[in-house]
Design an enzyme around this catalytic site. Structure first.
Site, PDB file in Angstrom:
ATOM      1  N   ASP A 107      66.179  94.635  13.220  1.00 36.42           N
ATOM      2  CA  ASP A 107      65.791  93.231  13.346  1.00 36.42           C
ATOM      3  C   ASP A 107      65.895  92.717  14.787  1.00 36.42           C
ATOM      4  O   ASP A 107      66.272  93.452  15.712  1.00 36.42           O
ATOM      5  CB  ASP A 107      66.650  92.397  12.370  1.00 36.42           C
ATOM      6  CG  ASP A 107      65.865  91.264  11.741  1.00 36.42           C
ATOM      7  OD1 ASP A 107      64.898  90.784  12.353  1.00 36.42           O
ATOM      8  OD2 ASP A 107      66.233  90.839  10.625  1.00 36.42           O
ATOM      9  N   TRP A 128      58.885  90.366  14.018  1.00 32.56           N
ATOM     10  CA  TRP A 128      58.214  89.113  13.625  1.00 32.56           C
ATOM     11  C   TRP A 128      56.928  88.822  14.397  1.00 32.56           C
ATOM     12  O   TRP A 128      56.431  87.701  14.384  1.00 32.56           O
ATOM     13  CB  TRP A 128      59.151  87.899  13.771  1.00 32.56           C
ATOM     14  CG  TRP A 128      60.558  88.113  13.360  1.00 32.56           C
ATOM     15  CD1 TRP A 128      61.005  88.846  12.295  1.00 32.56           C
ATOM     16  CD2 TRP A 128      61.733  87.605  14.004  1.00 32.56           C
ATOM     17  NE1 TRP A 128      62.372  88.811  12.239  1.00 32.56           N
ATOM     18  CE2 TRP A 128      62.837  88.055  13.272  1.00 32.56           C
ATOM     19  CE3 TRP A 128      61.939  86.784  15.122  1.00 32.56           C
ATOM     20  CZ2 TRP A 128      64.146  87.731  13.631  1.00 32.56           C
ATOM     21  CZ3 TRP A 128      63.235  86.460  15.484  1.00 32.56           C
ATOM     22  CH2 TRP A 128      64.323  86.944  14.745  1.00 32.56           C
ATOM     23  N   GLY A 129      56.419  89.796  15.124  1.00 32.89           N
ATOM     24  CA  GLY A 129      55.141  89.592  15.823  1.00 32.89           C
ATOM     25  C   GLY A 129      55.223  88.706  17.044  1.00 32.89           C
ATOM     26  O   GLY A 129      54.202  88.358  17.625  1.00 32.89           O
ATOM     27  N   ASP A 181      59.067  85.362   8.491  1.00 31.17           N
ATOM     28  CA  ASP A 181      59.401  85.739   7.111  1.00 31.17           C
ATOM     29  C   ASP A 181      58.441  85.117   6.093  1.00 31.17           C
ATOM     30  O   ASP A 181      58.084  83.944   6.183  1.00 31.17           O
ATOM     31  CB  ASP A 181      60.833  85.308   6.781  1.00 31.17           C
ATOM     32  CG  ASP A 181      61.845  86.171   7.502  1.00 31.17           C
ATOM     33  OD1 ASP A 181      61.437  86.985   8.354  1.00 31.17           O
ATOM     34  OD2 ASP A 181      63.047  86.025   7.218  1.00 31.17           O
TER      35      ASP A 181
HETATM   36  C1  GLA Z   1      65.189  88.321   9.239  1.00 28.20           C
HETATM   37  C2  GLA Z   1      64.148  89.293   8.710  1.00 28.20           C
HETATM   38  C3  GLA Z   1      64.187  89.318   7.200  1.00 28.20           C
HETATM   39  C4  GLA Z   1      65.569  89.700   6.733  1.00 28.20           C
HETATM   40  C5  GLA Z   1      66.603  88.766   7.327  1.00 28.20           C
HETATM   41  C6  GLA Z   1      68.017  89.219   7.061  1.00 28.20           C
HETATM   42  O1  GLA Z   1      64.891  87.015   8.915  1.00 28.20           O
HETATM   43  O2  GLA Z   1      62.873  88.932   9.166  1.00 28.20           O
HETATM   44  O3  GLA Z   1      63.225  90.210   6.690  1.00 28.20           O
HETATM   45  O4  GLA Z   1      65.828  91.027   7.110  1.00 28.20           O
HETATM   46  O5  GLA Z   1      66.459  88.670   8.742  1.00 28.20           O
HETATM   47  O6  GLA Z   1      68.961  88.366   7.615  1.00 28.20           O
END
Ligand code: GLA
Length: 550
Positions: free
Chosen positions: A231, A275-276, A312
């Site tokens: 992440d 996240w792009g 997300d």
């Molecule tokens: C981010 C990611 C999600 C998830 C959360 C976990 O928001 O984009 O897909 O993994 O973290 O905290």
């Protein structure tokens, strides 16, 4: 009568929007280095002897001695040395797999499986993982390809151990991670884990920044995980990190690579969650091939085989259609060993209608996104499972021959290339190993007819006709000539079709060109129709609203 232009084949309107429950059920020869060894044991030059007899005797004795020596050597070699040698050679071979990001199958196709985040967020524990793993088998999900079970955030203690390791949460994972992955592997599934490229995960558990090698080893060797979702939260200050986003994600890429090199195991699948924000589709696939960054020569890493392209997902149509819109502009980036990840599926979570869920699943599958189930399996409805287990849709996602995503050939409601999170591109097509697949999405809030000329898709041949297979009703729907109309596609619904070449179109089909723009006879007379308007120095297609005069 030769067929007229326009719609020759029309889809029966009643088959859309009806629920159709479709549950379905070096050993060869002596290794080179050893041949050298035998050669060294061979005869030197024979001494010159006076008598021929002596010479014969001597030669015989020498031959006998040599034969015994060779036999003894060979026997002892095969008894004592060959197994070790063979094992070393195998290890080197396996280790070689870690060297070349294309020498193994890890991440070649979009991965399929289950991820805990959408259904449970931080509320996860080992009982739940056991149940989920068992349900993946029992519900037939593994049979149709879902073979990863991935833990997301919140599985660990808040702090590392005194020696610096991440520790599995003692309350929620009391049996430890190795037991958990043993259980998952025992069912024939693979296991995925989660960490972060910064100081902390997004839920503020330990991240892997500055601990990349240690954590990669812990996850893969000690705990037994096969995949790492990585992440983008808790980024260190600039004066500490002194890297851009590429460098930040290269650190774990190097760690996975080096680990694979030292263990001889294939690398963990590296699933970036960026996240792009900084266009991972431009660089993530190349991580393994960037040899030096900021003067650090000699670093090698694995490619990220998948990268999140957006923020997300939410369990809402607006979120699904927005992600679809954003990904429509970068669909070209997915191919074997590198995929736009459109995020965990929301199918089954209650916020989408049945039609919206089918659209969501079709788009994710056809755009070669990883397919990660994100719903509570114990209460998954038949409808939910019928969507997730549509093997004709999954087959496009997992096509072993064509790695690329479908792409839009017409936006529809809007002019082509319009960025609009409510009305993205509606008409899409792509190659598959079995023909050309089409995806039509009705973004309107009411049913609509949707038509296209076949050769609007680059993969269709002019002058041919095509058999049509509907991948949701699972019916074969006759033959399309020139165009296709799907009647009354439900609000936010999808039509998924597989077209296969069925030979020449009927002789004399009119007009002479399916696509009239700049189509001419031998004298240069143009057939352009009114569907175009001047735009910059050329023409652009009129929108459907313009053509309808609204
Ligand atoms: C981010 C990611 C999600 C998830 C959360 C976990 O928001 O984009 O897909 O993994 O973290 O905290």
């Amino acid at each position: 009568m030769p067929p007229e232009s326009g719609t020759v084949f029309e889809k029966n309107s009643t088959s859309y929007g009806t629920y159709n429950d479709m549950e379905e059920p070096l050993r060869e020869g002596t290794p080179r280095s050893d041949r050298t060894r035998f050669r060294k044991h061979g005869l030197g030059k024979a001494n010159a002897l006076d008598s021929q007899f002596v010479l014969v005797i001597s030669l015989r004795s020498i031959l006998v001695a040599l034969f015994s020596l060779l036999s003894a050597g060979a026997i002892s070699y095969y008894l004592f040395q060959y197994p070790t040698f063979y094992k070393d050679a195998k290890d080197t071979e396996d280790a070689g797999e870690g060297l070349d990001p294309f020498a193994h199958d890890v991440g070649r196709l979009p991965f399929m499986g289950y991820n805990t985040w959408n259904a449970y967020h931080c509320d996860i524990n080992e009982t739940l993982i056991h149940e989920t793993a068992e349900l993946m088998i029992k519900l037939g999900l593994k049979d149709v390809g879902y073979n990863y079970l991935n833990l997301d955030d919140c599985y660990s203690e808040r702090n590392r151990s005194a020696s610096g390791d991440i520790i599995a949460n003692a309350t929620s994972f009391p049996s430890g991670m190795k037991n958990l992955t043993d259980f998952i592997h025992g069912l024939g599934l693979k296991a995925g884990i989660y960490s972060d490229s910064g100081w902390f995960t997004c839920a503020l558990y330990p991240g892997s920044y500055q601990n990349e090698d240690r954590d990669a080893r812990l996850f893969n060797v000690e705990w037994g995980f096969d995949l790492l979702k990585y992440d983008n939260c808790a980024v260190p200050y600039d004066e500490i990190i002194k890297e851009g986003v590429v460098g930040k994600f290269t650190r774990m890429s190097n760690a996975i690579y080096n680990l694979s090199l030292s263990t001889g195991r294939p690398p963990m699948l590296y699933s970036l969650c960026q996240w792009g924000r900084e266009e991972p589709w431009v660089w993530a696939r190349d991580l393994g091939q960037m040899e030096e960054l900021d003067g650090e020569a000699g670093l090698r890493g694995v490619a990220a085989q998948t990268w999140r392209t957006t923020g997300d997902i939410d369990d809402k149509w607006q979120s699904v259609v927005g992600i679809l819109n954003q990904n429509s502009f970068i669909a070209w980036a997915s191919d074997f060993y590198g995929h736009n990840d459109m995020d965990i599926l929301e199918v089954g979570n209650g916020g989408l209608t049945y039609e919206e869920s089918k659209t969501h699943f079709t788009a994710w599958a056809f755009m070669k996104s990883p397919l990660l189930i994100g719903t509570h399996l114990a209460s998954a409805s038949k409808k939910t499972l019928s969507i997730l287990k549509n093997t004709e849709i999954i087959a496009i996602n997992q096509d072993p021959v064509v790695g690329k995503s479908v792409t839009p050939f017409r936006w529809g409601v809007n002019h082509d290339w319009t960025y609009n999170n409510s009305h993205p591109a509606q008409y899409w097509s792509g190659r598959t190993e079995n023909g050309t697949v089409f995806m039509l999405i009705n973004t309107l809030n009411k049913p609509a007819d949707m038509s296209f000329n076949l050769t609007e898709s680059p993969w269709i041949r002019a002058g041919r006709q095509y058999s049509v297979r509907d991948l949701w009703t699972h019916t074969s729907n006759g033959t399309a000539v020139r165009s296709f109309t799907a009647k009354a596609v439900p609000a936010h619904g999808v039509v998924a079709l597989l077209l296969q070449d069925a030979g020449d179109e009927p002789e004399g089909t009119q007009p002479p060109c399916q696509r009239e723009e700049w189509c001419t006879d031998r004298n240069g007379t143009r057939l352009d129709d009114i569907g175009f308007e001047p735009w910059n120095d050329g023409f652009q297609r009129k929108s459907e609203q313009q053509l309808r005069g609204t």
